[in-house]
Design a protein around this motif. Structure first.
Motif, PDB file in Angstrom:
ATOM      1  N   PRO A  36       0.814  -1.214   0.000  1.00 34.45           N
ATOM      2  CA  PRO A  36       0.000   0.000   0.000  1.00 34.45           C
ATOM      3  C   PRO A  36       0.851   1.270   0.000  1.00 34.45           C
ATOM      4  O   PRO A  36       2.069   1.209   0.202  1.00 34.45           O
ATOM      5  CB  PRO A  36      -0.820  -0.102   1.285  1.00 34.45           C
ATOM      6  N   ASN A  37       0.205   2.409  -0.194  1.00 37.23           N
ATOM      7  CA  ASN A  37       0.879   3.700  -0.119  1.00 37.23           C
ATOM      8  C   ASN A  37       1.609   3.805   1.212  1.00 37.23           C
ATOM      9  O   ASN A  37       1.069   3.449   2.260  1.00 37.23           O
ATOM     10  CB  ASN A  37      -0.127   4.865  -0.190  1.00 37.23           C
ATOM     11  N   GLY A  38       2.846   4.295   1.143  1.00 33.93           N
ATOM     12  CA  GLY A  38       3.598   4.546   2.362  1.00 33.93           C
ATOM     13  C   GLY A  38       4.184   3.296   3.012  1.00 33.93           C
ATOM     14  O   GLY A  38       4.708   3.363   4.123  1.00 33.93           O
ATOM     15  N   SER A  39       4.141   2.151   2.315  1.00 34.88           N
ATOM     16  CA  SER A  39       4.653   0.923   2.939  1.00 34.88           C
ATOM     17  C   SER A  39       6.172   0.804   2.837  1.00 34.88           C
ATOM     18  O   SER A  39       6.753  -0.120   3.421  1.00 34.88           O
ATOM     19  CB  SER A  39       3.973  -0.314   2.328  1.00 34.88           C
ATOM     20  N   GLY A  40       6.812   1.697   2.058  1.00 35.28           N
ATOM     21  CA  GLY A  40       8.280   1.716   2.030  1.00 35.28           C
ATOM     22  C   GLY A  40       8.907   1.241   0.730  1.00 35.28           C
ATOM     23  O   GLY A  40      10.122   1.066   0.657  1.00 35.28           O
ATOM     24  N   SER A  43      11.413   3.799  -0.796  1.00 37.52           N
ATOM     25  CA  SER A  43      12.580   3.910   0.085  1.00 37.52           C
ATOM     26  C   SER A  43      13.467   2.684  -0.062  1.00 37.52           C
ATOM     27  O   SER A  43      14.694   2.792  -0.131  1.00 37.52           O
ATOM     28  CB  SER A  43      12.135   4.077   1.538  1.00 37.52           C
ATOM     29  N   GLN A  83       9.935   7.467  -9.536  1.00 34.91           N
ATOM     30  CA  GLN A  83       8.517   7.708  -9.731  1.00 34.91           C
ATOM     31  C   GLN A  83       8.253   9.027 -10.443  1.00 34.91           C
ATOM     32  O   GLN A  83       7.553   9.073 -11.437  1.00 34.91           O
ATOM     33  CB  GLN A  83       7.831   7.702  -8.373  1.00 34.91           C
ATOM     34  N   HIS A 193       1.398  -0.827  -8.565  1.00 36.71           N
ATOM     35  CA  HIS A 193       0.151  -0.790  -7.789  1.00 36.71           C
ATOM     36  C   HIS A 193      -0.922  -1.688  -8.408  1.00 36.71           C
ATOM     37  O   HIS A 193      -1.857  -2.091  -7.714  1.00 36.71           O
ATOM     38  CB  HIS A 193      -0.376   0.635  -7.685  1.00 36.71           C
TER      39      HIS A 193
HETATM   40  N1  ATP Z   1      12.776  11.711   3.485  1.00 40.21           N
HETATM   41  C1  ATP Z   1      11.731  11.348   4.234  1.00 40.21           C
HETATM   42  N2  ATP Z   1      11.428  12.023   5.357  1.00 40.21           N
HETATM   43  C2  ATP Z   1      10.373  11.657   6.122  1.00 40.21           C
HETATM   44  N3  ATP Z   1       9.554  10.632   5.829  1.00 40.21           N
HETATM   45  C3  ATP Z   1       9.800   9.931   4.721  1.00 40.21           C
HETATM   46  C4  ATP Z   1      10.896  10.241   3.860  1.00 40.21           C
HETATM   47  N4  ATP Z   1      10.892   9.363   2.836  1.00 40.21           N
HETATM   48  C5  ATP Z   1       9.834   8.549   3.044  1.00 40.21           C
HETATM   49  N5  ATP Z   1       9.185   8.884   4.162  1.00 40.21           N
HETATM   50  C6  ATP Z   1       7.999   8.230   4.716  1.00 40.21           C
HETATM   51  O1  ATP Z   1       8.226   6.837   4.714  1.00 40.21           O
HETATM   52  C7  ATP Z   1       7.044   6.134   4.369  1.00 40.21           C
HETATM   53  C8  ATP Z   1       7.319   5.234   3.181  1.00 40.21           C
HETATM   54  O2  ATP Z   1       7.478   6.062   2.029  1.00 40.21           O
HETATM   55  P1  ATP Z   1       7.746   5.434   0.600  1.00 40.21           P
HETATM   56  O3  ATP Z   1       7.731   6.553  -0.385  1.00 40.21           O
HETATM   57  O4  ATP Z   1       8.946   4.588   0.654  1.00 40.21           O
HETATM   58  O5  ATP Z   1       6.449   4.509   0.428  1.00 40.21           O
HETATM   59  P2  ATP Z   1       5.834   3.813  -0.878  1.00 40.21           P
HETATM   60  O6  ATP Z   1       5.458   2.432  -0.480  1.00 40.21           O
HETATM   61  O7  ATP Z   1       6.754   3.967  -2.029  1.00 40.21           O
HETATM   62  O8  ATP Z   1       4.526   4.680  -1.095  1.00 40.21           O
HETATM   63  P3  ATP Z   1       3.652   5.014  -2.417  1.00 40.21           P
HETATM   64  O9  ATP Z   1       2.977   3.727  -2.840  1.00 40.21           O
HETATM   65  O10 ATP Z   1       2.661   6.005  -1.921  1.00 40.21           O
HETATM   66  O11 ATP Z   1       4.574   5.561  -3.464  1.00 40.21           O
HETATM   67  C9  ATP Z   1       5.969   7.176   4.123  1.00 40.21           C
HETATM   68  O12 ATP Z   1       5.214   7.318   5.301  1.00 40.21           O
HETATM   69  C10 ATP Z   1       6.767   8.433   3.839  1.00 40.21           C
HETATM   70  O13 ATP Z   1       6.058   9.584   4.211  1.00 40.21           O
END
Ligand code: ATP
Length: 277
Positions: A36-40, A43, A83, A193
């Motif tokens: 899901p969104n924000g799962s990492g 990162s 992205q 997604h």
């Molecule tokens: N540089 C940063 N500073 C603070 N929080 C961060 C940073 N980078 C990522 N986060 C937080 O870490 C979490 C994971 O973010 P990430 O972008 O890796 O998720 P994602 O799975 O790729 O999400 P999406 O599907 O929405 O693209 C989120 O809550 C995001 O806000």
């Protein structure tokens, strides 16, 4: 090229964004990264691409930890399609794709005929030959996305990491891109997604939840109704579509389950009749 991560974690501002990830992507495999969104996912991809130093653990290419590798050496091995990459410039499309040759250039050798041939092949592979002289600024979102993928191919990497590469693409270009990624000999790790697309084109899926890898296996083992409910909070069925491809059908959303890392929600305190506040 094999990509491995052991005990990989990345924290920022006291928050654990990626935690204790162990993964192994074999040479030539096409692996989907879902969650899901924000799962990492982004990162994790940035750590694997050498753009972020992990807080814990290691990333290795063909078993060699990349901790002390130069950016240039990493870029000769792995291409990363982010992205939302902004390429602000007056460049033409062919120039942007030509940026993929940067890790191979040096000040003694200019942009040679071999570089031009690689760029031409990458443009052709993404159906961009006609647009090669177009100003970058004049491209649509989907055309830019394809040009970024062409740039990654021009890098001639052993592995390609892609973060949501289909989000601006029409159906035809989504199918073409996923087929390209599935067919290439390069190692591919792609965040997606669209779970049905991921199931159809990936050998294996990695599922992230709250910064952790919570499932790793063939699509049919990862896209189970239970995991879809627990992780994506959707009520869904998986099964073969009319063509026999595994597909996900959604009934709707389910009430959010408690995340195992979070403390239990406090029980609401009922006000008793007669309380003053
Ligand atoms: N540089 C940063 N500073 C603070 N929080 C961060 C940073 N980078 C990522 N986060 C937080 O870490 C979490 C994971 O973010 P990430 O972008 O890796 O998720 P994602 O799975 O790729 O999400 P999406 O599907 O929405 O693209 C989120 O809550 C995001 O806000």
């Amino acid at each position: 090229m094999r990509i491995t991560a052991e005990g990989l974690g990345w924290s920022v501002a006291g928050k654990r964004v990626v935690a204790d990830v162990n993964l192994d992507v074999a040479p030539g495999e096409t692996v989907g990264l879902i969650g899901p969104n924000g799962s990492g996912k982004s990162s994790l991809l940035r750590c694997l691409a050498g753009l972020r130093a992990p807080t814990t653990g290691t990333v290795a290419y063909d078993r060699e930890p990349i901790r002390r590798w130069s950016t240039r050496r990493v870029a000769r091995h792995v291409a990363f399609v982010e992205q939302a990459t902004e390429t602000e410039s007056d460049l033409r499309v062919a120039d942007v794709v030509g940026l993929g040759r940067t890790p191979f250039g040096d000040r003694w050798r200019g942009f040679g005929a071999d570089d031009r041939a690689v760029v031409d092949a990458a443009l052709a592979r993404l159906g961009l030959t006609e647009l090669r002289e177009r100003p970058w600024k004049a491209l649509s979102g989907g055309e830019r996305q394809r040009a970024h993928i062409a740039r990654a191919l021009a890098q001639q990497p052993y592995a390609i990491l892609l973060d949501e590469p289909t989000n601006h693409l029409d159906v035809k270009h989504q199918l073409e891109l996923l087929a390209l990624l599935a067919d290439t000999d390069q190692t591919v790790l792609v965040a997606l997604h669209d779970l049905s697309l991921a199931a159809r084109h990936c050998d294996r899926l990695l599922l992230m939840h709250g910064g952790r890898l919570v499932a790793d296996g063939p699509p049919k083992d990862v896209l189970t109704p239970r995991l879809l409910a627990e992780v994506f909070e959707v009520d869904a069925e998986t099964g073969p579509d009319a063509l026999g491809n595994l597909t996900v059908t959604y009934r709707g959303v389910v009430a959010a389950p408690a995340h195992p890392d979070l403390p239990p929600a406090p029980t609401p305190v009922q006000k008793r009749h007669g309380d003053l506040s």
